[in-house]
Design a protein around this motif. Structure first.
Motif, PDB file in Angstrom:
ATOM      1  N   ARG A  69      -5.930  30.609  16.982  1.00  0.00           N
ATOM      2  CA  ARG A  69      -6.053  29.616  18.046  1.00  0.00           C
ATOM      3  C   ARG A  69      -7.239  29.882  18.975  1.00  0.00           C
ATOM      4  O   ARG A  69      -7.485  29.135  19.908  1.00  0.00           O
ATOM      5  CB  ARG A  69      -4.776  29.579  18.890  1.00  0.00           C
ATOM      6  N   ARG A  70      -7.949  30.949  18.710  1.00  0.00           N
ATOM      7  CA  ARG A  70      -8.960  31.387  19.667  1.00  0.00           C
ATOM      8  C   ARG A  70     -10.077  30.367  19.847  1.00  0.00           C
ATOM      9  O   ARG A  70     -10.469  30.062  20.982  1.00  0.00           O
ATOM     10  CB  ARG A  70      -9.533  32.737  19.221  1.00  0.00           C
ATOM     11  N   ARG A  71     -10.604  29.845  18.759  1.00  0.00           N
ATOM     12  CA  ARG A  71     -11.761  28.958  18.853  1.00  0.00           C
ATOM     13  C   ARG A  71     -11.457  27.708  19.684  1.00  0.00           C
ATOM     14  O   ARG A  71     -12.249  27.312  20.543  1.00  0.00           O
ATOM     15  CB  ARG A  71     -12.213  28.562  17.454  1.00  0.00           C
ATOM     16  N   ALA A  72     -10.306  27.108  19.447  1.00  0.00           N
ATOM     17  CA  ALA A  72      -9.947  25.891  20.184  1.00  0.00           C
ATOM     18  C   ALA A  72      -9.759  26.181  21.671  1.00  0.00           C
ATOM     19  O   ALA A  72     -10.216  25.414  22.535  1.00  0.00           O
ATOM     20  CB  ALA A  72      -8.681  25.282  19.595  1.00  0.00           C
ATOM     21  N   LEU A  73      -9.106  27.285  21.989  1.00  0.00           N
ATOM     22  CA  LEU A  73      -8.853  27.605  23.386  1.00  0.00           C
ATOM     23  C   LEU A  73     -10.128  28.033  24.101  1.00  0.00           C
ATOM     24  O   LEU A  73     -10.303  27.765  25.292  1.00  0.00           O
ATOM     25  CB  LEU A  73      -7.778  28.692  23.480  1.00  0.00           C
ATOM     26  N   GLN A  74     -11.025  28.705  23.403  1.00  0.00           N
ATOM     27  CA  GLN A  74     -12.327  29.007  23.999  1.00  0.00           C
ATOM     28  C   GLN A  74     -13.072  27.717  24.338  1.00  0.00           C
ATOM     29  O   GLN A  74     -13.692  27.604  25.401  1.00  0.00           O
ATOM     30  CB  GLN A  74     -13.166  29.848  23.035  1.00  0.00           C
ATOM     31  N   GLY A  75     -13.014  26.753  23.426  1.00  0.00           N
ATOM     32  CA  GLY A  75     -13.666  25.474  23.689  1.00  0.00           C
ATOM     33  C   GLY A  75     -13.071  24.778  24.895  1.00  0.00           C
ATOM     34  O   GLY A  75     -13.801  24.196  25.712  1.00  0.00           O
ATOM     35  N   LEU A  76     -11.758  24.834  25.041  1.00  0.00           N
ATOM     36  CA  LEU A  76     -11.114  24.234  26.207  1.00  0.00           C
ATOM     37  C   LEU A  76     -11.565  24.921  27.486  1.00  0.00           C
ATOM     38  O   LEU A  76     -11.836  24.266  28.496  1.00  0.00           O
ATOM     39  CB  LEU A  76      -9.594  24.330  26.057  1.00  0.00           C
ATOM     40  N   ALA A  77     -11.667  26.257  27.460  1.00  0.00           N
ATOM     41  CA  ALA A  77     -12.100  26.994  28.647  1.00  0.00           C
ATOM     42  C   ALA A  77     -13.549  26.686  29.007  1.00  0.00           C
ATOM     43  O   ALA A  77     -13.883  26.478  30.176  1.00  0.00           O
ATOM     44  CB  ALA A  77     -11.918  28.491  28.425  1.00  0.00           C
ATOM     45  N   ASP A  78     -14.422  26.618  28.014  1.00  0.00           N
ATOM     46  CA  ASP A  78     -15.846  26.388  28.264  1.00  0.00           C
ATOM     47  C   ASP A  78     -16.130  24.950  28.701  1.00  0.00           C
ATOM     48  O   ASP A  78     -16.896  24.713  29.642  1.00  0.00           O
ATOM     49  CB  ASP A  78     -16.666  26.701  27.014  1.00  0.00           C
ATOM     50  N   ARG A  79     -15.529  23.996  28.012  1.00  0.00           N
ATOM     51  CA  ARG A  79     -15.821  22.582  28.284  1.00  0.00           C
ATOM     52  C   ARG A  79     -14.802  21.933  29.205  1.00  0.00           C
ATOM     53  O   ARG A  79     -14.992  20.796  29.634  1.00  0.00           O
ATOM     54  CB  ARG A  79     -15.894  21.814  26.962  1.00  0.00           C
ATOM     55  N   ARG A  80     -13.706  22.653  29.447  1.00  0.00           N
ATOM     56  CA  ARG A  80     -12.635  22.204  30.331  1.00  0.00           C
ATOM     57  C   ARG A  80     -11.958  20.931  29.825  1.00  0.00           C
ATOM     58  O   ARG A  80     -11.269  20.247  30.581  1.00  0.00           O
ATOM     59  CB  ARG A  80     -13.137  22.036  31.767  1.00  0.00           C
ATOM     60  N   ALA A  81     -12.142  20.622  28.580  1.00  0.00           N
ATOM     61  CA  ALA A  81     -11.500  19.454  27.978  1.00  0.00           C
ATOM     62  C   ALA A  81     -11.604  19.552  26.471  1.00  0.00           C
ATOM     63  O   ALA A  81     -12.488  20.232  25.938  1.00  0.00           O
ATOM     64  CB  ALA A  81     -12.145  18.164  28.472  1.00  0.00           C
ATOM     65  N   LEU A  82     -10.685  18.867  25.790  1.00  0.00           N
ATOM     66  CA  LEU A  82     -10.743  18.697  24.348  1.00  0.00           C
ATOM     67  C   LEU A  82     -10.671  17.208  24.057  1.00  0.00           C
ATOM     68  O   LEU A  82      -9.843  16.489  24.627  1.00  0.00           O
ATOM     69  CB  LEU A  82      -9.574  19.414  23.662  1.00  0.00           C
ATOM     70  N   SER A  83     -11.523  16.747  23.181  1.00  0.00           N
ATOM     71  CA  SER A  83     -11.531  15.337  22.820  1.00  0.00           C
ATOM     72  C   SER A  83     -10.316  15.014  21.953  1.00  0.00           C
ATOM     73  O   SER A  83      -9.668  15.923  21.419  1.00  0.00           O
ATOM     74  CB  SER A  83     -12.808  15.013  22.046  1.00  0.00           C
ATOM     75  N   PRO A  84      -9.997  13.721  21.785  1.00  0.00           N
ATOM     76  CA  PRO A  84      -8.896  13.369  20.877  1.00  0.00           C
ATOM     77  C   PRO A  84      -9.102  13.930  19.476  1.00  0.00           C
ATOM     78  O   PRO A  84      -8.145  14.414  18.854  1.00  0.00           O
ATOM     79  CB  PRO A  84      -8.922  11.842  20.886  1.00  0.00           C
ATOM     80  N   ALA A  85     -10.349  13.879  18.972  1.00  0.00           N
ATOM     81  CA  ALA A  85     -10.611  14.418  17.638  1.00  0.00           C
ATOM     82  C   ALA A  85     -10.326  15.913  17.585  1.00  0.00           C
ATOM     83  O   ALA A  85      -9.761  16.419  16.601  1.00  0.00           O
ATOM     84  CB  ALA A  85     -12.058  14.131  17.241  1.00  0.00           C
ATOM     85  N   GLN A  86     -10.706  16.638  18.623  1.00  0.00           N
ATOM     86  CA  GLN A  86     -10.440  18.075  18.661  1.00  0.00           C
ATOM     87  C   GLN A  86      -8.948  18.352  18.796  1.00  0.00           C
ATOM     88  O   GLN A  86      -8.418  19.281  18.175  1.00  0.00           O
ATOM     89  CB  GLN A  86     -11.208  18.709  19.816  1.00  0.00           C
ATOM     90  N   ALA A  87      -8.276  17.549  19.612  1.00  0.00           N
ATOM     91  CA  ALA A  87      -6.843  17.749  19.817  1.00  0.00           C
ATOM     92  C   ALA A  87      -6.050  17.461  18.543  1.00  0.00           C
ATOM     93  O   ALA A  87      -5.028  18.104  18.275  1.00  0.00           O
ATOM     94  CB  ALA A  87      -6.347  16.864  20.954  1.00  0.00           C
ATOM     95  N   LYS A  88      -6.521  16.502  17.733  1.00  0.00           N
ATOM     96  CA  LYS A  88      -5.818  16.182  16.488  1.00  0.00           C
ATOM     97  C   LYS A  88      -5.848  17.348  15.514  1.00  0.00           C
ATOM     98  O   LYS A  88      -4.974  17.465  14.649  1.00  0.00           O
ATOM     99  CB  LYS A  88      -6.441  14.947  15.854  1.00  0.00           C
ATOM    100  N   GLY A  89      -6.839  18.212  15.631  1.00  0.00           N
ATOM    101  CA  GLY A  89      -6.932  19.355  14.739  1.00  0.00           C
ATOM    102  C   GLY A  89      -6.128  20.559  15.188  1.00  0.00           C
ATOM    103  O   GLY A  89      -6.137  21.592  14.512  1.00  0.00           O
ATOM    104  N   LEU A  90      -5.421  20.439  16.305  1.00  0.00           N
ATOM    105  CA  LEU A  90      -4.661  21.574  16.824  1.00  0.00           C
ATOM    106  C   LEU A  90      -3.336  21.709  16.092  1.00  0.00           C
ATOM    107  O   LEU A  90      -2.658  20.722  15.798  1.00  0.00           O
ATOM    108  CB  LEU A  90      -4.403  21.394  18.320  1.00  0.00           C
ATOM    109  N   GLY A  91      -2.955  22.929  15.831  1.00  0.00           N
ATOM    110  CA  GLY A  91      -1.671  23.194  15.210  1.00  0.00           C
ATOM    111  C   GLY A  91      -0.533  23.049  16.196  1.00  0.00           C
ATOM    112  O   GLY A  91      -0.727  22.959  17.415  1.00  0.00           O
ATOM    113  N   SER A  92       0.680  23.068  15.668  1.00  0.00           N
ATOM    114  CA  SER A  92       1.859  22.880  16.518  1.00  0.00           C
ATOM    115  C   SER A  92       2.014  24.005  17.535  1.00  0.00           C
ATOM    116  O   SER A  92       2.514  23.797  18.640  1.00  0.00           O
ATOM    117  CB  SER A  92       3.109  22.782  15.644  1.00  0.00           C
TER     118      SER A  92
END
Length: 378
Positions: free
Chosen positions: A337-360
């Motif tokens: 989960r590290r890459r997605a959470l790093q992106g959230l911390a750096d950009r302070r947001a995740l797009s719908p496309a990025q969020a759709k790729g997140l696991g449960s």
């Protein structure tokens, strides 16, 4: 915002060039750093913020060499009592209460978030200012509407006048002077003497950076290690002899205490964890509002994947190689989960496309933060 996008703020210098030549070294005046910028707040909007109990505000009134300092919140009668000239309202942490102000603060994300502090907005009547002083931190002074004359320069004598409610330099010998209009910006490194005076009614947006003093850092670290101390045993003195000085603390007890305290140790990992928790801890005045109703995990997952997620403007999310730090809490990286959470911390947001790729698993963790008010769908 990427460092490349931030370049116009710096007079078409790259962030790398600015940091190498000016950061913590010398002042930089940038004309039209933000062309067309005239501020985010009117006087009335700032007064409304200054009337709130959860907003830190103060007014400085100058009369000759005398200064008066009053802390908010302020009511309507307070404004009526002010003179026509020579006063300044300062509202701290405006980024905590306005999305537009938070977006302005994030324009400076070429500096690590661990160093970014807050956005202070000041409104000054003609002649208003807080007097010649110096700050212990870096600051960008971005002019809103109106004009302000800045005098500034490096000086070795930073002694302060006594008996004043604000910190005013005893001697002030500016080497530079500049009048800033809307969209102009002045960067000042720590300890540079400066004085800003409003030529018209005006606003100034101060993007401030933080660096804890060594003492503050050490005191916070001692609080951190307090609950982790484990020194087995207890003082014992089987060879104790009768005393004629019962109030004296004996040398054997002092030596034993010194030996035991010298056993205190901590690892680099513990120091790093402390730093992450310390830097991500919101200020004491910050409170989060939980959604009401929060809805189910399934509803949140659908909203996140349709609209994305964004951090609350009050949330501080940082990371290092070992952990993610969210509002003062250390969280070891979960597997995968590290890459997605790093992106959230750096950009302070995740797009719908990025969020759709997140696991449960990540969605469940984000849902928990959502229930605490730390983040929101889209």
């Amino acid at each position: 915002m990427s460092p490349v996008a931030a370049a116009p703020l710096l007079g078409h210098r790259s962030p790398r060039a600015f940091l190498a030549r000016y950061w913590q070294r010398r002042a930089l005046l940038v004309r039209s750093a933000m062309p067309g910028f005239a501020g985010l707040f009117t006087r009335e909007a700032l007064a409304a913020l200054a009337a709130r109990d959860d907003v830190e505000s103060r007014i400085v009134v100058r009369a000759g060499r005398r200064y008066e300092l009053v802390h908010g919140p302020f009511r309507r009668a307070d404004w009526k009592a002010l003179p026509a000239r020579n006063w300044t309202l300062l509202v701290q942490g405006v980024n905590l209460h306005s999305d537009a102000a938070d977006a302005l603060l994030r324009r400076f994300a070429f500096i690590p978030y661990a160093r970014l502090d807050d956005l202070m907005v000041s409104y000054a009547a003609p002649g208003g200012g807080v007097g010649p002083h110096f700050d212990t931190y870096d600051v960008f002074l971005l002019q809103g509407f109106g004009r302000r004359r800045w005098r500034y320069g490096s000086q070795s004598d930073l002694a302060l006048r006594e008996g004043l409610p604000v910190k005013i330099l005893r001697r002030f010998e500016p080497a530079h002077e500049a009048v800033l209009g809307a969209g102009d910006m002045l960067y000042l490194p720590p300890s540079l003497a400066h004085d800003g005076t409003a030529l018209d009614a005006c606003t100034t947006y101060s993007i401030g950076f933080r660096a804890a003093s060594r003492t503050e850092l050490a005191q916070a670290f001692l609080d951190f290690v307090r609950d982790r101390v484990d020194l087995p045993g207890r003082y014992a003195d089987p060879g104790l002899r009768p005393t004629r000085e019962p109030a004296r603390i004996g040398a054997p007890m002092q030596r034993d205490a010194t030996r035991q305290l010298a056993k205190l140790r901590w690892s680099a990992r513990e120091a790093a964890r402390f730093l992450g928790e310390f830097l991500s801890e919101p200020k004491p005045s910050v409170f989060f509002e939980a959604p009401d109703p929060a809805g189910s995990l399934r509803e949140f997952a659908a909203a996140a994947r349709n609209r994305g997620v964004r951090l609350d403007r009050r949330t501080i999310m940082l990371y290092d190689d070992a952990a993610l730090y969210v509002n003062g809490e250390a969280r070891p990286w979960p597997p995968g989960r590290r890459r997605a959470l790093q992106g959230l911390a750096d950009r302070r947001a995740l797009s719908p496309a990025q969020a759709k790729g997140l696991g449960s698993g990540i969605i469940a963790a984000l849902y928990d933060d959502y229930r605490h008010g730390y983040l929101h769908p889209g």
